[in-house]
Scaffold this motif. Structure first.
Motif, PDB file in Angstrom:
ATOM      1  N   TRP A  40       5.650   1.777  -3.111  1.00 43.44           N
ATOM      2  CA  TRP A  40       6.384   0.673  -2.469  1.00 43.44           C
ATOM      3  C   TRP A  40       6.085  -0.647  -3.189  1.00 43.44           C
ATOM      4  CZ3 TRP A  40       4.527  -2.149   2.459  1.00 43.44           C
ATOM      5  CH2 TRP A  40       5.528  -3.019   2.923  1.00 43.44           C
ATOM      6  N   SER A  41       4.837  -0.860  -3.506  1.00 41.73           N
ATOM      7  CA  SER A  41       4.445  -2.086  -4.195  1.00 41.73           C
ATOM      8  C   SER A  41       5.071  -2.167  -5.583  1.00 41.73           C
ATOM      9  CB  SER A  41       2.917  -2.157  -4.309  1.00 41.73           C
ATOM     10  OG  SER A  41       2.300  -2.109  -3.035  1.00 41.73           O
ATOM     11  N   THR A  42       5.094  -1.034  -6.288  1.00 42.20           N
ATOM     12  CA  THR A  42       5.651  -1.013  -7.637  1.00 42.20           C
ATOM     13  C   THR A  42       7.151  -1.295  -7.627  1.00 42.20           C
ATOM     14  OG1 THR A  42       3.965   0.566  -8.354  1.00 42.20           O
ATOM     15  CG2 THR A  42       5.936   0.404  -9.721  1.00 42.20           C
ATOM     16  N   LEU A  43       7.844  -0.877  -6.583  1.00 47.88           N
ATOM     17  CA  LEU A  43       9.273  -1.170  -6.472  1.00 47.88           C
ATOM     18  C   LEU A  43       9.529  -2.670  -6.492  1.00 47.88           C
ATOM     19  CD1 LEU A  43      10.536   1.382  -3.783  1.00 47.88           C
ATOM     20  CD2 LEU A  43      11.204   1.283  -6.183  1.00 47.88           C
ATOM     21  N   TYR A  44       8.606  -3.427  -5.910  1.00 45.82           N
ATOM     22  CA  TYR A  44       8.784  -4.881  -5.840  1.00 45.82           C
ATOM     23  C   TYR A  44       8.250  -5.583  -7.082  1.00 45.82           C
ATOM     24  CZ  TYR A  44      10.568  -5.135  -1.097  1.00 45.82           C
ATOM     25  OH  TYR A  44      11.370  -5.029   0.008  1.00 45.82           O
ATOM     26  N   VAL A  71       6.613 -15.305  -9.513  1.00 46.19           N
ATOM     27  CA  VAL A  71       5.823 -15.044  -8.314  1.00 46.19           C
ATOM     28  C   VAL A  71       6.606 -14.088  -7.419  1.00 46.19           C
ATOM     29  CG1 VAL A  71       4.672 -16.035  -6.316  1.00 46.19           C
ATOM     30  CG2 VAL A  71       4.787 -17.323  -8.454  1.00 46.19           C
ATOM     31  N   VAL A  72       6.113 -12.886  -7.244  1.00 43.38           N
ATOM     32  CA  VAL A  72       6.760 -11.887  -6.398  1.00 43.38           C
ATOM     33  C   VAL A  72       6.244 -12.059  -4.974  1.00 43.38           C
ATOM     34  CG1 VAL A  72       7.142  -9.424  -6.008  1.00 43.38           C
ATOM     35  CG2 VAL A  72       6.927 -10.305  -8.347  1.00 43.38           C
ATOM     36  N   THR A  73       7.173 -12.318  -4.040  1.00 43.47           N
ATOM     37  CA  THR A  73       6.755 -12.663  -2.674  1.00 43.47           C
ATOM     38  C   THR A  73       7.388 -11.776  -1.611  1.00 43.47           C
ATOM     39  OG1 THR A  73       8.531 -14.297  -2.468  1.00 43.47           O
ATOM     40  CG2 THR A  73       6.418 -15.076  -3.321  1.00 43.47           C
ATOM     41  N   GLY A  74       8.118 -10.733  -2.012  1.00 38.68           N
ATOM     42  CA  GLY A  74       8.808  -9.900  -1.040  1.00 38.68           C
ATOM     43  C   GLY A  74       8.071  -8.615  -0.732  1.00 38.68           C
ATOM     44  N   GLY A  75       8.493  -7.945   0.335  1.00 41.72           N
ATOM     45  CA  GLY A  75       7.931  -6.654   0.698  1.00 41.72           C
ATOM     46  C   GLY A  75       6.435  -6.728   0.920  1.00 41.72           C
ATOM     47  N   PRO A  76       5.670  -5.805   0.326  1.00 43.00           N
ATOM     48  CA  PRO A  76       4.217  -5.812   0.539  1.00 43.00           C
ATOM     49  C   PRO A  76       3.550  -7.070   0.010  1.00 43.00           C
ATOM     50  CG  PRO A  76       4.804  -4.329  -1.259  1.00 43.00           C
ATOM     51  CD  PRO A  76       6.094  -4.728  -0.587  1.00 43.00           C
ATOM     52  N   TYR A  77       4.178  -7.725  -0.979  1.00 44.39           N
ATOM     53  CA  TYR A  77       3.608  -8.948  -1.544  1.00 44.39           C
ATOM     54  C   TYR A  77       3.803 -10.157  -0.642  1.00 44.39           C
ATOM     55  CZ  TYR A  77       2.722  -6.429  -5.821  1.00 44.39           C
ATOM     56  OH  TYR A  77       2.230  -5.530  -6.742  1.00 44.39           O
ATOM     57  N   SER A  78       4.546  -9.978   0.451  1.00 50.09           N
ATOM     58  CA  SER A  78       4.696 -11.074   1.407  1.00 50.09           C
ATOM     59  C   SER A  78       3.565 -11.090   2.424  1.00 50.09           C
ATOM     60  CB  SER A  78       6.044 -10.955   2.142  1.00 50.09           C
ATOM     61  OG  SER A  78       6.054  -9.832   3.009  1.00 50.09           O
ATOM     62  N   ILE A  79       2.806  -9.999   2.514  1.00 48.89           N
ATOM     63  CA  ILE A  79       1.733  -9.924   3.516  1.00 48.89           C
ATOM     64  C   ILE A  79       0.340  -9.842   2.891  1.00 48.89           C
ATOM     65  CG2 ILE A  79       3.182  -8.948   5.338  1.00 48.89           C
ATOM     66  CD1 ILE A  79       2.188  -6.179   4.566  1.00 48.89           C
ATOM     67  N   VAL A  82      -0.393 -16.639   1.442  1.00 44.89           N
ATOM     68  CA  VAL A  82      -0.560 -15.199   1.632  1.00 44.89           C
ATOM     69  C   VAL A  82      -2.013 -14.794   1.402  1.00 44.89           C
ATOM     70  CG1 VAL A  82       0.187 -12.928   0.832  1.00 44.89           C
ATOM     71  CG2 VAL A  82       1.811 -14.825   0.893  1.00 44.89           C
ATOM     72  N   PRO A  83      -2.590 -13.993   2.283  1.00 45.20           N
ATOM     73  CA  PRO A  83      -3.989 -13.587   2.120  1.00 45.20           C
ATOM     74  C   PRO A  83      -4.211 -12.746   0.871  1.00 45.20           C
ATOM     75  CG  PRO A  83      -2.948 -12.356   3.906  1.00 45.20           C
ATOM     76  CD  PRO A  83      -1.994 -13.433   3.512  1.00 45.20           C
ATOM     77  N   ARG A  84      -5.428 -12.807   0.349  1.00 47.24           N
ATOM     78  CA  ARG A  84      -5.760 -12.129  -0.895  1.00 47.24           C
ATOM     79  C   ARG A  84      -5.727 -10.609  -0.753  1.00 47.24           C
ATOM     80  NH1 ARG A  84     -10.960 -14.294  -2.919  1.00 47.24           N
ATOM     81  NH2 ARG A  84      -9.676 -15.632  -4.273  1.00 47.24           N
ATOM     82  N   PHE A  85      -6.269 -10.079   0.337  1.00 48.67           N
ATOM     83  CA  PHE A  85      -6.432  -8.619   0.422  1.00 48.67           C
ATOM     84  C   PHE A  85      -5.963  -8.052   1.764  1.00 48.67           C
ATOM     85  CE2 PHE A  85      -8.889  -4.639   0.762  1.00 48.67           C
ATOM     86  CZ  PHE A  85      -8.551  -4.051  -0.454  1.00 48.67           C
ATOM     87  N   PHE A  86      -6.602  -8.456   2.842  1.00 44.28           N
ATOM     88  CA  PHE A  86      -6.221  -7.927   4.155  1.00 44.28           C
ATOM     89  C   PHE A  86      -4.867  -8.497   4.571  1.00 44.28           C
ATOM     90  CE2 PHE A  86     -10.872  -7.641   4.119  1.00 44.28           C
ATOM     91  CZ  PHE A  86     -11.023  -6.292   4.401  1.00 44.28           C
ATOM     92  N   PRO A  87      -3.896  -7.636   4.874  1.00 47.38           N
ATOM     93  CA  PRO A  87      -2.526  -8.096   5.117  1.00 47.38           C
ATOM     94  C   PRO A  87      -2.352  -8.854   6.427  1.00 47.38           C
ATOM     95  CG  PRO A  87      -2.716  -5.741   5.549  1.00 47.38           C
ATOM     96  CD  PRO A  87      -4.025  -6.165   4.954  1.00 47.38           C
ATOM     97  N   ASN A  88      -1.427  -9.788   6.401  1.00 43.04           N
ATOM     98  CA  ASN A  88      -1.003 -10.508   7.600  1.00 43.04           C
ATOM     99  C   ASN A  88       0.426 -10.077   7.906  1.00 43.04           C
ATOM    100  OD1 ASN A  88      -0.251 -12.246   9.611  1.00 43.04           O
ATOM    101  ND2 ASN A  88      -0.705 -14.136   8.493  1.00 43.04           N
ATOM    102  N   THR A  98       2.379 -10.599  10.274  1.00 47.72           N
ATOM    103  CA  THR A  98       3.264 -11.552  10.961  1.00 47.72           C
ATOM    104  C   THR A  98       4.107 -12.375   9.985  1.00 47.72           C
ATOM    105  OG1 THR A  98       1.575 -13.299  11.027  1.00 47.72           O
ATOM    106  CG2 THR A  98       1.610 -11.733  12.860  1.00 47.72           C
ATOM    107  N   ILE A  99       3.753 -12.382   8.717  1.00 46.23           N
ATOM    108  CA  ILE A  99       4.509 -13.190   7.748  1.00 46.23           C
ATOM    109  C   ILE A  99       5.359 -12.311   6.826  1.00 46.23           C
ATOM    110  CG2 ILE A  99       2.845 -15.089   7.801  1.00 46.23           C
ATOM    111  CD1 ILE A  99       1.654 -14.043   5.205  1.00 46.23           C
ATOM    112  N   TYR A 100       5.608 -11.100   7.232  1.00 48.26           N
ATOM    113  CA  TYR A 100       6.358 -10.175   6.379  1.00 48.26           C
ATOM    114  C   TYR A 100       7.778 -10.675   6.113  1.00 48.26           C
ATOM    115  CZ  TYR A 100       8.844  -6.075   4.706  1.00 48.26           C
ATOM    116  OH  TYR A 100       9.609  -5.216   3.956  1.00 48.26           O
ATOM    117  N   GLN A 101       8.205 -10.549   4.864  1.00 50.17           N
ATOM    118  CA  GLN A 101       9.572 -10.863   4.451  1.00 50.17           C
ATOM    119  C   GLN A 101      10.061  -9.747   3.537  1.00 50.17           C
ATOM    120  OE1 GLN A 101       9.508 -14.680   2.545  1.00 50.17           O
ATOM    121  NE2 GLN A 101       9.049 -15.808   4.423  1.00 50.17           N
TER     122      GLN A 101
END
Length: 215
Positions: A72-76, A85-93, A156-162, A164-167
């Motif tokens: 999933w991450s590689t798709l983005y 700067v990739v900010t969508g999908g898993p990279y948004s959290i 966006v947090p460095r490691f542990f996902p948030n 609530t900010i998913y896009q």
């Protein structure tokens, strides 16, 4: 000047490629070292008991979650990491979903000894090793991507996902070869399934000594 501009993306890709290569080496070394150490370790929960089997099955789920998350991450990211700067999908959290999902899969590998400690140990060691790579990668990306990346760091947090900010964002274009490489990298985690079954069998038969036990 035009030649310099054309060569800039190539230099960026080459520079980041070094960190990606380092990530693969770190992951491979961790798996080999931990696998070797656990040749002589055993869970306090005997094989074929409900608790042991449940921990192993939970680990299988973690491994598949890690592999799917990496895909999933590689798709983005699709080779764009050093270009924008990739900010969508898993990279948004989380800023490092590939490292996060690799850690999840590593925890699943640790679970294959049927031990809660194995899950925690593998996850902590993997996350700790990746943390060093992440810090070096961030310094590089700050120089390459500038202010937009600085803003991304603040949001966006460095490691542990948030969550609530998913896009959803945009996957952009990606090279199928990158997706295949990610899949092949992830399949290494699946080697743990038959490997630890073999270790269990050798330990039960007395061919491998048990020097320590993990709860």
């Amino acid at each position: 000047m035009a030649d310099e501009m054309k060569s800039q993306p190539a230099r960026q890709t080459e520079g980041l490629g070094g960190y990606q290569h380092m990530r693969r080496i770190v992951l491979a070394v961790l798996i080999v070292v931990l696998f070797a150490a656990l040749l002589f370790g055993q869970s306090t929960f005997p094989p074929d008991t409900p608790v042991h089997e449940s921990i192993e099955m939970f680990g299988v789920l973690l491994i598949f979650l890690g592999i799917v998350g990496r895909l999933w991450s590689t798709l983005y990211i699709g080779g764009r990491k050093s270009a924008e700067v990739v900010t969508g999908g898993p990279y948004s959290i989380t800023r490092n979903p590939l490292y996060l999902f690799s850690t999840v899969a590593a925890a699943g590998v640790g679970a294959q000894i049927g031990s809660f400690s194995g899950i925690i140990l593998f996850a902590l060691l993997c996350a700790g090793a990746f943390h060093i790579v992440i810090l070096r990668e961030e310094r590089y990306l700050k120089e390459v991507l500038g202010a937009p990346y600085q803003a991304y760091l603040a949001r966006v947090p460095r490691f542990f996902p948030n969550l609530t900010i998913y896009q959803e964002g945009d996957t952009g274009s990606f090279k199928p070869r990158l997706l295949l490489n990610t899949l092949l990298d992830g399949l290494v985690f699946l080697v743990a399934l038959p490997a630890f079954e073999l270790i269990d069998g050798l330990q039960q038969s007395g061919m491998l000594p048990v020097w320590f036990r993990l709860p």
